[in-house]
Structures are given as structure tokens and as C-alpha cells.
Design an enzyme around this catalytic site. Sequence first.
Site, PDB file in Angstrom:
ATOM      1  N   GLY A  11       0.718  -1.622   0.162  1.00  0.00           N
ATOM      2  CA  GLY A  11       0.100   0.417  -0.143  1.00  0.00           C
ATOM      3  C   GLY A  11       1.247   1.396   0.283  1.00  0.00           C
ATOM      4  O   GLY A  11       0.102   2.052   0.117  1.00  0.00           O
ATOM      5  N   ALA A  12       2.482   1.026  -0.684  1.00  0.00           N
ATOM      6  CA  ALA A  12       3.143   2.343  -0.462  1.00  0.00           C
ATOM      7  C   ALA A  12       2.972   3.647  -0.825  1.00  0.00           C
ATOM      8  O   ALA A  12       3.284   4.555  -0.690  1.00  0.00           O
ATOM      9  CB  ALA A  12       4.234   1.643  -1.103  1.00  0.00           C
ATOM     10  N   GLY A  14       0.020   4.980  -1.125  1.00  0.00           N
ATOM     11  CA  GLY A  14      -1.014   5.644  -0.463  1.00  0.00           C
ATOM     12  C   GLY A  14      -1.100   6.178   1.471  1.00  0.00           C
ATOM     13  O   GLY A  14       0.410   6.867   0.867  1.00  0.00           O
ATOM     14  N   ASP A  37       2.324  -1.138  -4.059  1.00  0.00           N
ATOM     15  CA  ASP A  37       1.682  -0.695  -4.545  1.00  0.00           C
ATOM     16  C   ASP A  37       0.193  -2.015  -5.467  1.00  0.00           C
ATOM     17  O   ASP A  37       0.947  -2.927  -5.152  1.00  0.00           O
ATOM     18  CB  ASP A  37       0.975   0.389  -5.213  1.00  0.00           C
ATOM     19  CG  ASP A  37      -0.117   1.227  -4.273  1.00  0.00           C
ATOM     20  OD1 ASP A  37      -0.390   1.428  -3.149  1.00  0.00           O
ATOM     21  OD2 ASP A  37      -1.206   1.371  -5.217  1.00  0.00           O
ATOM     22  N   ALA A 106      -2.967  -4.020  14.581  1.00  0.00           N
ATOM     23  CA  ALA A 106      -3.469  -3.126  15.241  1.00  0.00           C
ATOM     24  C   ALA A 106      -4.761  -2.190  14.059  1.00  0.00           C
ATOM     25  O   ALA A 106      -4.375  -1.692  13.183  1.00  0.00           O
ATOM     26  CB  ALA A 106      -2.866  -2.080  15.739  1.00  0.00           C
ATOM     27  N   PRO A 107      -5.834  -1.469  15.239  1.00  0.00           N
ATOM     28  CA  PRO A 107      -6.564  -0.767  14.287  1.00  0.00           C
ATOM     29  C   PRO A 107      -6.121   0.498  14.330  1.00  0.00           C
ATOM     30  O   PRO A 107      -6.452   1.605  13.947  1.00  0.00           O
ATOM     31  CB  PRO A 107      -8.034  -0.519  15.500  1.00  0.00           C
ATOM     32  CG  PRO A 107      -7.563  -1.381  16.439  1.00  0.00           C
ATOM     33  CD  PRO A 107      -5.927  -2.228  15.925  1.00  0.00           C
ATOM     34  N   ASN A 108      -5.127   0.867  15.789  1.00  0.00           N
ATOM     35  CA  ASN A 108      -4.857   2.785  15.206  1.00  0.00           C
ATOM     36  C   ASN A 108      -3.334   1.862  16.013  1.00  0.00           C
ATOM     37  O   ASN A 108      -3.388   1.504  17.171  1.00  0.00           O
ATOM     38  CB  ASN A 108      -5.554   3.232  16.578  1.00  0.00           C
ATOM     39  CG  ASN A 108      -5.718   4.686  16.119  1.00  0.00           C
ATOM     40  OD1 ASN A 108      -4.489   5.067  16.150  1.00  0.00           O
ATOM     41  ND2 ASN A 108      -6.912   5.638  16.001  1.00  0.00           N
ATOM     42  N   PHE A 109      -2.658   3.194  15.424  1.00  0.00           N
ATOM     43  CA  PHE A 109      -1.231   2.561  16.059  1.00  0.00           C
ATOM     44  C   PHE A 109      -0.445   4.190  16.468  1.00  0.00           C
ATOM     45  O   PHE A 109       0.683   4.323  16.919  1.00  0.00           O
ATOM     46  CB  PHE A 109      -0.088   2.914  15.176  1.00  0.00           C
ATOM     47  CG  PHE A 109       0.157   1.154  14.282  1.00  0.00           C
ATOM     48  CD1 PHE A 109       1.564  -0.044  15.419  1.00  0.00           C
ATOM     49  CD2 PHE A 109      -0.492   0.597  13.844  1.00  0.00           C
ATOM     50  CE1 PHE A 109       0.561  -1.150  14.770  1.00  0.00           C
ATOM     51  CE2 PHE A 109      -0.478  -0.469  12.984  1.00  0.00           C
ATOM     52  CZ  PHE A 109       0.437  -1.690  13.708  1.00  0.00           C
ATOM     53  N   HIS A 136     -13.491  11.368  10.834  1.00  0.00           N
ATOM     54  CA  HIS A 136     -12.366  11.042  10.282  1.00  0.00           C
ATOM     55  C   HIS A 136     -12.399  12.236   8.735  1.00  0.00           C
ATOM     56  O   HIS A 136     -13.403  12.599   8.520  1.00  0.00           O
ATOM     57  CB  HIS A 136     -12.717  10.215   9.656  1.00  0.00           C
ATOM     58  CG  HIS A 136     -11.705   8.645  10.424  1.00  0.00           C
ATOM     59  ND1 HIS A 136     -12.692   8.433  12.008  1.00  0.00           N
ATOM     60  CD2 HIS A 136     -10.261   7.862  10.754  1.00  0.00           C
ATOM     61  CE1 HIS A 136     -11.955   7.551  12.238  1.00  0.00           C
ATOM     62  NE2 HIS A 136     -10.324   7.286  12.042  1.00  0.00           N
ATOM     63  N   LYS A 140     -12.275   8.038   3.585  1.00  0.00           N
ATOM     64  CA  LYS A 140     -12.416   7.012   4.212  1.00  0.00           C
ATOM     65  C   LYS A 140     -12.939   6.130   3.660  1.00  0.00           C
ATOM     66  O   LYS A 140     -14.685   6.891   3.943  1.00  0.00           O
ATOM     67  CB  LYS A 140     -12.656   7.294   6.168  1.00  0.00           C
ATOM     68  CG  LYS A 140     -12.391   6.216   6.796  1.00  0.00           C
ATOM     69  CD  LYS A 140     -11.863   6.759   7.948  1.00  0.00           C
ATOM     70  CE  LYS A 140     -12.307   5.158   9.118  1.00  0.00           C
ATOM     71  NZ  LYS A 140     -10.841   3.242   8.755  1.00  0.00           N
TER      72      LYS A 140
HETATM   73  N1  LIG Z   1      -4.093   1.486  12.150  1.00  0.00           N
HETATM   74  C1  LIG Z   1      -4.243   2.170  12.105  1.00  0.00           C
HETATM   75  O1  LIG Z   1      -2.936   2.898  13.123  1.00  0.00           O
HETATM   76  C2  LIG Z   1      -4.357   3.512  10.577  1.00  0.00           C
HETATM   77  C3  LIG Z   1      -4.395   4.943  10.952  1.00  0.00           C
HETATM   78  C4  LIG Z   1      -4.447   4.846   9.745  1.00  0.00           C
HETATM   79  C5  LIG Z   1      -5.087   4.363   8.271  1.00  0.00           C
HETATM   80  N2  LIG Z   1      -5.431   3.382   9.025  1.00  0.00           N
HETATM   81  C6  LIG Z   1      -6.206   2.147   7.830  1.00  0.00           C
HETATM   82  O2  LIG Z   1      -5.097   1.610   6.670  1.00  0.00           O
HETATM   83  C7  LIG Z   1      -5.867   1.380   5.677  1.00  0.00           C
HETATM   84  C8  LIG Z   1      -5.376   2.747   4.479  1.00  0.00           C
HETATM   85  O3  LIG Z   1      -5.385   3.522   4.774  1.00  0.00           O
HETATM   86  P1  LIG Z   1      -4.938   4.687   3.600  1.00  0.00           P
HETATM   87  O4  LIG Z   1      -5.233   6.347   4.142  1.00  0.00           O
HETATM   88  O5  LIG Z   1      -3.485   4.937   3.936  1.00  0.00           O
HETATM   89  O6  LIG Z   1      -5.780   4.296   2.437  1.00  0.00           O
HETATM   90  P2  LIG Z   1      -5.434   4.869   1.010  1.00  0.00           P
HETATM   91  O7  LIG Z   1      -6.456   4.961   0.240  1.00  0.00           O
HETATM   92  O8  LIG Z   1      -4.611   6.513   0.879  1.00  0.00           O
HETATM   93  O9  LIG Z   1      -4.241   3.453   0.612  1.00  0.00           O
HETATM   94  C9  LIG Z   1      -4.099   2.137   0.397  1.00  0.00           C
HETATM   95  C10 LIG Z   1      -4.134   1.854  -0.843  1.00  0.00           C
HETATM   96  O10 LIG Z   1      -3.460   0.657  -0.389  1.00  0.00           O
HETATM   97  C11 LIG Z   1      -2.994   0.263  -2.172  1.00  0.00           C
HETATM   98  N3  LIG Z   1      -4.083  -0.809  -2.369  1.00  0.00           N
HETATM   99  C12 LIG Z   1      -4.825  -1.264  -2.690  1.00  0.00           C
HETATM  100  N4  LIG Z   1      -4.180  -2.670  -3.369  1.00  0.00           N
HETATM  101  C13 LIG Z   1      -3.700  -3.161  -2.663  1.00  0.00           C
HETATM  102  C14 LIG Z   1      -2.799  -4.890  -2.718  1.00  0.00           C
HETATM  103  N5  LIG Z   1      -3.412  -5.761  -3.522  1.00  0.00           N
HETATM  104  N6  LIG Z   1      -1.307  -4.715  -2.974  1.00  0.00           N
HETATM  105  C15 LIG Z   1      -1.024  -3.416  -2.470  1.00  0.00           C
HETATM  106  N7  LIG Z   1      -1.301  -2.280  -2.197  1.00  0.00           N
HETATM  107  C16 LIG Z   1      -2.754  -2.560  -2.606  1.00  0.00           C
HETATM  108  C17 LIG Z   1      -3.597   1.320  -2.622  1.00  0.00           C
HETATM  109  O11 LIG Z   1      -3.598   1.916  -4.188  1.00  0.00           O
HETATM  110  C18 LIG Z   1      -3.518   2.075  -1.937  1.00  0.00           C
HETATM  111  O12 LIG Z   1      -2.125   3.145  -2.639  1.00  0.00           O
HETATM  112  C19 LIG Z   1      -7.578   1.409   5.675  1.00  0.00           C
HETATM  113  O13 LIG Z   1      -7.783   0.462   5.482  1.00  0.00           O
HETATM  114  C20 LIG Z   1      -7.222   2.184   7.139  1.00  0.00           C
HETATM  115  O14 LIG Z   1      -8.328   2.789   8.013  1.00  0.00           O
HETATM  116  C21 LIG Z   1      -5.274   2.244   9.804  1.00  0.00           C
HETATM  117  O1  LIG Z   2      -7.783   7.219   8.180  1.00  0.00           O
HETATM  118  C1  LIG Z   2      -8.040   6.351   8.252  1.00  0.00           C
HETATM  119  O2  LIG Z   2      -8.704   5.437   7.703  1.00  0.00           O
HETATM  120  C2  LIG Z   2      -7.591   5.723   9.743  1.00  0.00           C
HETATM  121  N1  LIG Z   2      -8.262   4.922  10.242  1.00  0.00           N
HETATM  122  C3  LIG Z   2      -8.081   4.037  11.377  1.00  0.00           C
HETATM  123  C4  LIG Z   2      -9.102   3.170  12.001  1.00  0.00           C
HETATM  124  O3  LIG Z   2     -10.694   2.986  10.781  1.00  0.00           O
HETATM  125  O4  LIG Z   2      -9.676   2.922  13.256  1.00  0.00           O
HETATM  126  C5  LIG Z   2      -7.127   4.298  12.786  1.00  0.00           C
HETATM  127  C6  LIG Z   2      -7.159   6.046  11.822  1.00  0.00           C
HETATM  128  C7  LIG Z   2      -7.429   6.184  10.811  1.00  0.00           C
END
Ligand SMILES: NC(=O)c1ccc[n+]([C@@H]2O[C@H](COP(=O)([O-])OP(=O)(O)OC[C@H]3O[C@@H](n4cnc5c(N)ncnc54)[C@H](O)[C@@H]3O)[C@@H](O)[C@H]2O)c1
Ligand SMILES: O=C(O)C1=N[C@H](C(=O)O)CCC1
Length: 251
Positions: A11-12, A14, A37, A106-109, A136, A140
Site C-alpha cells: 500500500g506504499a 497510499g 502498491d 492494530a486498528p490504531n498505532f 475522520h 475513508k
Molecule cells: N492502524 C492505524 O493506525 C491506521 C491509521 C490510518 C489508517 N489506517 C487504515 O489503513 C488503511 C489504509 O488507509 P489509507 O488512508 O492509507 O488508504 P489509501 O487509500 O490512501 O491507501 C491504500 C493503498 O493501498 C493500495 N492497494 C490496494 N490494493 C492493494 C494490494 N492488493 N496490494 C498493495 N497495495 C494495494 C491502494 O492502491 C492505495 O495506494 C485503511 O484501512 C485505514 O483505515 C489504519
Molecule cells: O484514516 C483512516 O482511515 C484511519 N483508519 C483507522 C481506523 O479505521 O480506525 C485508524 C485511524 C485512521
Amino acid sequence: MSEPIKVAVLGAAGRMGATVVRAVEDAPDLELVAALDADGDLAAVAAAGAQVAVDFTVPAVTEGNVHALVDAGIHVVVGTTGWNDESLARVRDHLADRPGVGVLVAPNFALGAVLAMTFAAKAARWFESVEVVELHHPNKIDAPSGTARHTASAVAAARAAAGVGPSPDATSEGLDGARGADVDGVRVHAVRLRGLVAHEEILLGNAGEQLTIRHDSFDRVSFMPGVLLGVRQVGRRPGLTVGLEHLLDLA
Ligand SMILES: NC(=O)c1ccc[n+]([C@@H]2O[C@H](COP(=O)([O-])OP(=O)(O)OC[C@H]3O[C@@H](n4cnc5c(N)ncnc54)[C@H](O)[C@@H]3O)[C@@H](O)[C@H]2O)c1
Ligand SMILES: O=C(O)C1=N[C@H](C(=O)O)CCC1
């Protein structure tokens, strides 16, 4: 100094993946060996010699990525949302056949978000009412957030363990959805607003008083210390770990 840990990022391109790429490149004890990606081939992760992969992709693909990486003997740090009890159980079962491999979901880091969840679970038994509001950015794709689901589940479990009943609610009329989603009996409300990043409030109420626990991530760099901690620790934690709280001595 020991050899750097070889890291791949999925997901590099993103929002999160690009931030993780920069954080790994800036960490002297880590080496970025692959950044993929959606158009990338997962086989490149093992071919590059990655020891740990970090997944910030989309809910529809993350579980498949994890199983493929576990098959390849690569530890995985997962930030992508969309996990549930069934998908986590499948990974736990898979890991039983791959001793030594670790997966952290982890749902949130963000350290503050993990503390907010922990404080909310501790407080939950002492209040008659509790509801969760997550706020958010409008790009999202999932709602409610993974963090809000994790928070509501932890709150519900703490209340059940203490023998506390459901929050009072006399609603019997109105529009569908007005009372939010029901997560294990806890109401969760999702706001999407331009300008926001990631925010959560846990509202706890008693007669004559309210406790509000709020966390704000204003920038995605807030998630990086937790992600890097996960990368450094996941190889020492075989099996499945759900939630960063387990690495912070908070669980
Ligand atoms: N755990 C945390 O702390 C935390 C924080 C922020 C976001 N998130 C979660 O992380 C996820 C990504 O969020 P984002 O805002 O970066 O989304 P984003 O849409 O900006 O990025 C996702 C990326 O994944 C790519 N992708 C899709 N399918 C793929 C595959 N098969 N292989 C590789 N890459 C692929 C997409 O092209 C895109 O670039 C969401 O589920 C979000 O809720 C979690
Ligand atoms: O930006 C997002 O998407 C985020 N996703 C995570 C969630 O669904 O809890 C963590 C916060 C940001």
C-alpha cells in the site's frame, strides 16, 4: 550494531503507506527492501528478503496478503481495517501451522489513541451511559472506524465483566441510522468531514456528570512510533497479536 531489519511496505502509494515508507527509510535500524502498491507482485516481498511486511492497503485485500506472507514465513504488521472475529480466527489458525511467525493487527498505532481506548475500557463500568463518536477525513472507505469498533468492543467487554447493563435509551421513533451503529451493544457514530484526519471521543455519562475521553491525530506521523515499534517487536511475538496495547504493557 546488529543487522537492520529488512522491511517491505504494502500500500506504499497510499496516505499511510507513503508515510511508513519515509519512516522506515529514516530509521537507522530498519532497511526498506520493497514498496508495493496495487499493481505490485506479492512474490517480490519474499524475493527482496523482507523479514517484516507492513500492510496499509484496503479491507478487501489485507487478509489475503497476510495469509500469503505467513506462508512465506514473513512477519506482518497490519494497520488496515476491516478485520472481524472470523478473519482474525483464520489467521490465528494459520499461524498455528507456522511456529515462529508473528502477525500484529492494530486498528490504531497512535499511542494516544491506544491510551484513550484503554482509559475508556477502565472507566466504562462506572458510568450508566457510554457512546463512541469517531470523526475522520471524507476519503475513508469504511465506517465505523476500526478504532471505534475496537473501543466499543473493549468497553462492552468491561461492562459485561462488571455486570453493568446496557446504556439507557428510550428511542422508539425516528429515522434509521440516527442512533448510529450497534457494536456489541455500544452505539458508535461516524462523522466524515474535510479537514479531519482521525479523531475519537468516548462519552461517558452519569446523572449530573460527563467524562469525555478524546484523542486527535492531526497528522499521519502520529501513527509512526507505533508502527515502528510493531516492526521491531513482531518477530519476537509468534502467533497473532491484536492491538498495540499488548506491546505497551497496557493490556
Ligand atoms: N492502524 C492505524 O493506525 C491506521 C491509521 C490510518 C489508517 N489506517 C487504515 O489503513 C488503511 C489504509 O488507509 P489509507 O488512508 O492509507 O488508504 P489509501 O487509500 O490512501 O491507501 C491504500 C493503498 O493501498 C493500495 N492497494 C490496494 N490494493 C492493494 C494490494 N492488493 N496490494 C498493495 N497495495 C494495494 C491502494 O492502491 C492505495 O495506494 C485503511 O484501512 C485505514 O483505515 C489504519
Ligand atoms: O484514516 C483512516 O482511515 C484511519 N483508519 C483507522 C481506523 O479505521 O480506525 C485508524 C485511524 C485512521
